[in-house]
Scaffold this active site. Structure first.
Site, short mmCIF file in Angstrom:
data_model
loop_
_atom_site.label_atom_id
_atom_site.label_comp_id
_atom_site.label_asym_id
_atom_site.label_seq_id
_atom_site.Cartn_x
_atom_site.Cartn_y
_atom_site.Cartn_z
N ARG A 1 -16.26 -1.00 -13.64
CA ARG A 1 -15.87 -2.24 -13.26
C ARG A 1 -17.33 -2.73 -12.10
O ARG A 1 -16.96 -2.66 -11.62
CB ARG A 1 -15.09 -2.81 -13.16
CG ARG A 1 -14.73 -4.33 -12.52
CD ARG A 1 -13.22 -4.41 -12.09
NE ARG A 1 -12.92 -3.88 -10.27
CZ ARG A 1 -11.24 -3.46 -9.63
NH1 ARG A 1 -10.58 -4.02 -10.66
NH2 ARG A 1 -11.43 -3.20 -8.60
N HIS B 1 0.78 -1.21 -0.34
CA HIS B 1 -0.09 -0.10 0.34
C HIS B 1 0.79 1.10 0.37
O HIS B 1 0.35 2.20 -0.76
CB HIS B 1 -0.69 0.45 1.13
CG HIS B 1 -2.18 -0.64 1.29
ND1 HIS B 1 -2.53 -1.28 1.86
CD2 HIS B 1 -3.13 -0.41 -0.10
CE1 HIS B 1 -3.84 -1.75 1.29
NE2 HIS B 1 -4.25 -0.95 -0.04
N CYS C 1 -4.98 -1.95 -17.76
CA CYS C 1 -5.67 -0.58 -16.62
C CYS C 1 -4.58 -1.19 -15.43
O CYS C 1 -4.82 -0.56 -14.15
CB CYS C 1 -7.43 -1.02 -16.08
SG CYS C 1 -7.78 -2.40 -15.41
#
Length: 534
Positions: free
Chosen positions: A320, A181, A487
């Site tokens: 999505r 992260h 992506c």
């Protein structure tokens, strides 16, 4: 004495500055006072930590806000502190009681079969240390001098997010991972970062040079090395400024090949301050954060999608469908107790398992399509049957909306290509478009977890096998006239862009923070030059 330390490049760029250690509280102990005093000391430390984290969360948006929001929720939950207060009543000092309570809490998360909760153990450790730092009145990194190089074994996301990186600086970690992260946050903010240098970080002092391109750290740097780093940093800074100035210009390779560059978002906050003409649309909208609390609220979902379409001002917006499961569980929706959730029920598999919830999202999407060019993208598709089942549900929703005289439009229906089996059998899918999710495709193809430092070298989108799958999908798209985009993180990585373009990719979707860099990297590619000579 000047020394070079090798690690893994986690965020490109070059920085130099004074070393600032961020150490865990470790074995520090406080003198125990009366029970009432210890209880109050812990309560004050928790309250101060909650106030600091809540203020930080309010200043963030998108995924960063979600990371810190989880910590806010935990600190605000009395269940987290019950064991610590009970230990204080039993005679323990506030720090000892808090440590033990957090040891048990972290152990519970680490023992989970769900990788999402195992990953959240780091957030519990972050909370533990933040409260301990309050108890011992230790400074936070917010007081680090401008341009400081932060040195740590690992760096909690909340500590990273609390630093004003607009003043420069860099990160060197003994552990960490290029796909953590914190690494993703660093790339989004152009903070140079090197991870995995081992215990050497503890001996670093003075002025440090961080080379986030080569994965090198220079400690005890000579005057000549510092001056060279200064020139290189200035050169990189000018290049970034030039890239930002050209951000709204089209991305065209040297040989004149136009490349569409779109952006990845989680919600409308992610595009705050970004003019829509700077990109070619939204190539990926992650709806997990948008709809987690509104699974059955069609109007709330419609308004969220409509906001993105209005911002895009006629440019395509790809949304999505809910990609829950894996490291993104949703209470009451995802399946508990899976031994390997990344290979279990996630993405389209879960949507088809919950058709009532899926219909709500499809209705909201079809209604929003009346506002602008909306495209629906199905995640984690493995078989053609899954695509056809989703199409049947969409067709039924369109019939219902027409019968209700509800404004709507027929959105294009495409799939994410992130399962190697789907990539190799791409011709079996009658999809309107394909979008390659390079993160998961690479993870599954190389059998290397995205967040594992020990296997980080294996998880490489430039592996010939991964590139072969990408090329196979791109070739099918070109032959059938169907758009193929990419992506994943690789689309915004200057080191990967040329290989992706040579593999046939002509549309990439990147983090908004990497938009300018990605476009400039594309402009440097000359596809008319044979690969061997490039």
């Amino acid at each position: 004495m000047e020394r070079r330390l090798s690690g893994l490049a986690a965020s490109t760029g070059l920085a130099f500055g004074p070393a600032v250690m961020f150490r865990a509280v470790g074995e520090m102990r406080r003198e125990k006072g009366p029970v009432a005093s210890e209880r109050q000391a812990l309560a004050d430390a928790i309250s101060a930590s909650l106030e600091a984290v809540a203020a930080l969360a309010e200043s963030l948006n998108g995924e960063a806000a979600d990371i810190v929001g989880f910590q806010v929720a935990l600190l605000d939950d009395d269940a987290l502190t019950e064991a610590a207060y009970a230990a204080i009543e039993g005679g323990a000092a506030a720090d000892t009681a808090w440590r033990q309570a957090m040891v048990d809490e972290i152990a519970g998360y680490e023992a989970s079969d769900d990788p999402y909760f195992r990953a959240r153990a780091a957030d519990i450790a972050d909370i533990r240390d933040r409260v301990l730092r309050q108890l011992f009145d230790l400074p936070e990194l917010t007081s680090a001098p401008p341009g400081a190089i932060i040195l740590a074994q690992d760096l909690p996301p909340s500590a990273f997010l609390g630093i004003d990186w607009s003043r420069g600086g860099g990160i060197v970690l003994g552990a960490g991972s290029p796909t953590s992260h914190v690494a993703m946050l660093a790339r989004g903010r152009s903070v140079p970062m090197v991870v995995g240098i081992g215990s050497e970080w503890e001996a670093i002092s003075g002025t440090v040079v961080v080379d986030g391109v080569a994965g090198l750290v220079l400690t005890g740097a000579s005057h000549e090395s510092i001056e060279r780093a200064r020139r290189q940093a200035n050169d990189l800074g000018r290049l970034r400024e030039q890239a930002e100035a050209r951000k709204s210009q089209p991305a065209v390779t040297r040989d004149g090949t136009p490349i569409a560059v779109m952006i990845n978002v989680a919600d409308l906050d992610d595009v705050a301050g970004l003019p829509p003409e700077a990109c070619d649309g939204i190539g990926l909208t992650r709806t997990e954060f948008l709809v987690e609390q509104t699974l059955r609220d069609e109007m709330a979902q419609f308004e969220a999608y409509a906001g993105l379409l209005r911002w895009a001002a006629g440019r395509p917006v790809t949304i999505r469908t809910l990609d829950a499961g894996g490291d993104k569980p949703i209470a009451g929706y995802t399946l508990d107790g899976e031994t390997n959730p990344f290979l279990g029920l996630r993405g389209i598999r879960l949507s088809l398992r919950h058709p009532d919830i899926f219909r709500v999202q499809l209705r909201a999407l079809a209604r929003a399509a009346a506002i602008g060019p909306l495209k629906i993208m199905l995640p984690m598709v493995t078989t053609a049957q899954e695509l056809e089942q989703a199409r049947a549900l969409l067709d039924a929703v369109l019939v219902d909306l027409a019968a209700e005289d509800m404004p709507h439009a027929v959105p294009a229906l495409g799939i994410m290509v992130e399962v190697p089996a789907a990539a190799m059998a791409i011709a079996s899918f009658d999809a309107a478009f394909f979008s390659i999710g390079s993160n998961d495709l690479t993870q599954y193809a190389t059998a290397a977890a995205r967040d594992g430092l020990a296997v980080a070298a294996y998880s490489d989108v430039l592996h010939p096998g991964v590139l072969a799958m990408i090329s196979h999908v791109a070739r099918h798209g070109a032959e059938t006239g169907r758009e193929v985009s990419l992506c994943g993180d690789a689309g915004g990585d200057p080191h990967a862009i040329e290989a992706l373009l040579r593999a046939g990719i002509r549309v990439v979707s990147v983090s908004p923070g990497l938009l300018a860099i990605a476009k400039d990297a594309i402009r440097d590619v000359d596809l008319s030059v044979p690969d061997e000579a490039a």
